[in-house]
Enzyme design. Structure first.
Site, PDB file in Angstrom:
ATOM      1  CG  ASP A   8     -11.413  -1.106  -6.597  1.00 23.47           C
ATOM      2  OD1 ASP A   8     -10.892  -2.160  -6.195  1.00 23.47           O
ATOM      3  OD2 ASP A   8     -10.745  -0.074  -6.819  1.00 23.47           O
TER       4      ASP A   8
ATOM      5  CG  ASP B  39      -2.681  -0.584  -7.523  1.00 21.63           C
ATOM      6  OD1 ASP B  39      -2.240   0.190  -8.394  1.00 21.63           O
ATOM      7  OD2 ASP B  39      -3.867  -0.922  -7.474  1.00 21.63           O
TER       8      ASP B  39
END
Length: 752
Positions: free
Chosen positions: A60, A471
């Site tokens: 992504d 993340d």
């Protein structure tokens, strides 16, 4: 309406770094610092049905990858030269690989449909397996990092006439077609429903406010012959409360809703099985990748014109995402939960077209029974031995890209929010003997480095590099070529925003996080180069984000919080507000003077000589009132020698900010760092991401900015958006620089 705007480029044309530089170039080799395992979301994996071993993965935020064919199951990046204004080309919303001319591959690229990305979407097409690309710009945007990015595939090639492609789009832009290998595109006006559903229509201008649109396109190759095209095409539309699957029986001239279809959920993935004459569709109630609390799996038989619910479990508390079939074994298919947050995601496999299923794990008296062994040796940090079984996600989450190798029934791959998992003995799954059903589940993402790097430090002692990562927290990198065993812990935060070390006590490290929940304090300290950590005792409970600086002695922490306030703490006492410094100022510590911190805002420069308690403006680092400071870096071994990069250049003060000189060749400065000098006693090598002599790139100076070498090449490394690149210069190896990206991990660059 036909749209055609193309640009040819070899591994990154239209690159911000492509123009010939006035500064001499120097050869550099760029190599990823290995984190391993991918480190980010992989929403799509596509095998080529015409060539054994050929597969691609799309991410992504980090571009596309091709599986190497040497049998080692490693991936090679395809878009490293992307740079500057083309940063959206790293955000891949769909991918298609040509089943006929197998060297052709296509990417549907673009980051956001809102104002965050100023550029329209594009089709990147290659005739040489992704080595070089030609770009066609489109008259609309797409969202490779938006909700629904795991649906798909939106881009599809007609297997009977491979010059024909169809493209499903977002934002109500409908269905588009190309008849010339993706060079030109026109809208299919006859398609009746471009979609109206958005995850949150009230989120105007945000991530959730836009229409998801068309989610996938599938050709029925049985409906045509090679060279004459396919007549039947299925299209899924993200819609609720209305029909969502449409069909054309005349090659896209006219369309109608498939009769008697289920209504209520979003068609997430569609896969056509030619041998069965069946369309399989996974449904969920959310666009993904984070949501999904209900759904089903449906089978549409063209032979009987009937729909059948073949869900492995119903009712459920999750939707279905990833979906794949085995072309060599008709009736064999696999489907995954989009998100099953507890106790773990699940994947089911059927060998009888969905009549019966076997899960990769099954519920039993706690803990659940696993039918897999687990190998994450390529990325050990994926498994935390200290986490409790109930919190351990072995199978993963956000499973949307799921694919069985069309040439090897034993081999399947799937993407998660952190890696690519897969197996090379999956036929054992089909054993009727539950005691002989265990497959080996492996992390098979070596070569994919998809992390978003927030901060880097390369202290003069200890490990060569320590990172702050989005993340997955960040790592101590003891070996640049070996994946770390574990991320930063105690405390652990999913995202570490910044990191710094103490100049006179370089084993002392500080990092900050972005978690505002109050579950942990968001300042952590280490006295042993990141081996162990502790929460900063004086950090406020709900304050997070921003930037951090550690005094040269390691006793004082200066913190610009996410709200812009500048705070300081001495010896882990409570943080208090610094005075005299503007909100949202850029901050840094002097590397030698223990009581000195620096700050900058606009073109104004500030200094504190009382360990951050008070700041005084020393003047302006540049006369340009329009300048905006970007980064402050202090000399690693000399007090009061400090540099500032800004929107107007690069400036230096050798007296703590009292007076300044500008580096005339630099007209734009982003992140930079000072590393080991070329000669003993010389000035530290300066590594700069910026514009020198009118040309943007990555540069090195060995003489305090008097002259520069351009050290990146458009055919090798672009780095994405320059303002997202983080820099740390190595103080032990001359010429080495570390560059963190927003989506392609960390690179270390050395002279050739």
């Amino acid at each position: 309406m036909r749209f055609h705007l193309t640009a040819n480029y070899v591994l990154g044309a239209l690159s911000l770094f492509q123009v010939v530089s006035a500064a001499p170039s120097e050869c550099y080799n760029y190599k990823n610092v290995r984190i391993g395992g991918g480190g980010g979301f992989v929403p799509g994996i596509v095998f080529n049905p015409g060539k054994a071993g050929l597969a691609y993965a799309r991410t992504d935020i980090g571009g596309a990858y091709k599986l190497k064919t040497d049998g080692g199951h490693e991936w090679e990046p395809l878009q490293d030269p992307v740079a500057g204004g083309n940063w959206g080309d790293w955000y891949i919303d769909s991918l298609a690989t040509d089943p006929v001319e197998v060297s052709r591959v296509y990417l549907f690229a673009g980051a956001y449909t809102n104002s965050w990305d100023p550029n329209n979407a594009s089709i990147l097409r290659s005739t040489d397996y992704g080595r070089t690309w030609t770009k066609t710009s489109l008259p609309f945007k797409t969202g490779g990092n938006m909700p629904g990015r795991g649906m798909g595939e939106r881009l599809a090639i007609d297997p009977n006439m491979n010059r024909i492609l169809f493209l499903g789009t977002r934002s109500g832009n409908g269905l588009w077609k190309s008849s010339d290998y993706g060079a030109t595109w026109y809208k299919v006006i006859s398609f009746p429903n471009p979609g109206t559903w958005a995850p949150d229509p009230a989120d105007v201008g945000g991530l959730n406010g836009d229409i998801i649109g068309i989610s996938w396109v599938q050709f029925d190759q049985n409906s045509g012959t090679r060279g004459n095209g396919s007549n039947r095409i299925f299209v899924g539309v993200a819609e609720k409360g209305a029909e969502t699957v449409y069909v054309s029986n005349d090659a896209g001239a006219t369309w109608s809703a498939v009769p008697n279809q289920p209504v209520g959920f979003l068609p997430h993935r569609g896969v056509f099985s030619p041998a069965e004459n069946v369309l399989y569709v996974s449904y969920t109630d959310g666009a993904g990748p984070y949501d999904g609390t209900n759904g089903y799996l449906q089978k549409y038989s063209l032979t009987s014109n009937t729909w059948t619910n073949i869900s492995p479990i119903t009712p459920n508390s999750f939707g279905f995402g990833g979906l794949t079939i085995d072309p060599q074994r008709p009736g064999t298919l696999m489907v995954a939960t989009l998100n099953q947050w507890w106790p773990d995601a699940n994947i089911w496999r059927s060998t009888d077209s969905g009549k019966t299923w076997r899960g990769i794990w099954e519920r039993a008296p706690w803990p659940q029974k696993h039918f897999f062994d687990y190998d994450v040796s390529r990325a050990p940090w994926l498994y935390d031995p200290d986490s409790g079984e109930e919190f351990r996600k072995l199978v993963g989450w956000m499973i949307e890209g799921l694919a069985i190798d069309p040439f090897d029934s034993n081999h399947f791959l799937y993407g998660t929010g952190a890696t690519i998992f897969g197996s090379r003995n999956s036929l054992k799954w089909d054993s009727p003997d539950a005691n002989n059903r265990t497959i080996l589940l492996e992390s098979l993402a070596t070569g994919i480095e998809e992390t978003s790097i927030q901060g880097l430090v390369a202290p003069p002692v200890g490990p060569p590099l320590i990172s702050a990562v989005g993340d997955i927290g960040g790592f101590v990198h003891n070996d640049l070529n070996v994946a770390p065993k574990i991320y930063h812990k105690n405390p652990y935060w999913s995202t570490a925003r910044d990191i710094d070390y103490a100049g006179n006590a370089p084993t002392k490290i500080v990092r900050i996080g972005t978690d505002g929940s109050g579950s942990t304090k968001q300042v952590a300290l280490s006295d042993d180069s990141g081996v162990t950590w502790r929460e900063h005792a004086g950090a406020p409970q709900y304050t997070n984000n921003g930037a951090v600086a550690l005094s040269a002695s390691g006793t004082h922490v200066l913190w610009r919080t996410g709200s812009g306030e500048v705070l300081v703490s001495a010896n882990e006492a409570a943080f208090t507000a610094s005075t005299g410094v503007p909100a949202n100022a850029i901050i840094a510590a002097d590397r030698r003077a223990a009581n000195v911190f620096y700050a900058a805002s606009g073109n104004k420069f500030y200094k504190s000589t009382d360990s951050g308690a008070t700041f005084t403006q020393t003047g302006t680092f540049t006369s340009s009132s329009s300048s905006s400071a970007y980064r402050i870096v202090a000399h690693p071994t000399v007090a009061n020698d400090v540099w500032v990069s800004s929107s107007t250049g690069l400036n230096r003060s050798s007296n703590g900010g009292a007076t300044w000189t500008s580096v005339s060749a630099v007209t734009r400065g982003y992140a930079f760092g000072l590393g080991k000098p070329k000669t003993t006693g010389g000035y530290p090598a300066i590594f700069l991401v910026g514009t020198v002599d009118g040309v943007a790139g990555v540069y090195r100076s060995d003489d305090a900015g008097a002259s520069w070498f351009k050290i990146n090449d458009a055919s090798k490394w672009g780095g994405g958006s320059p303002e997202a690149i983080t820099v740390a210069a190595d103080l032990r190896t001359y010429g080495r620089v570390y560059l963190g990206t927003n989506g392609r991990g960390i690179f270390y660059a050395d002279k050739c």
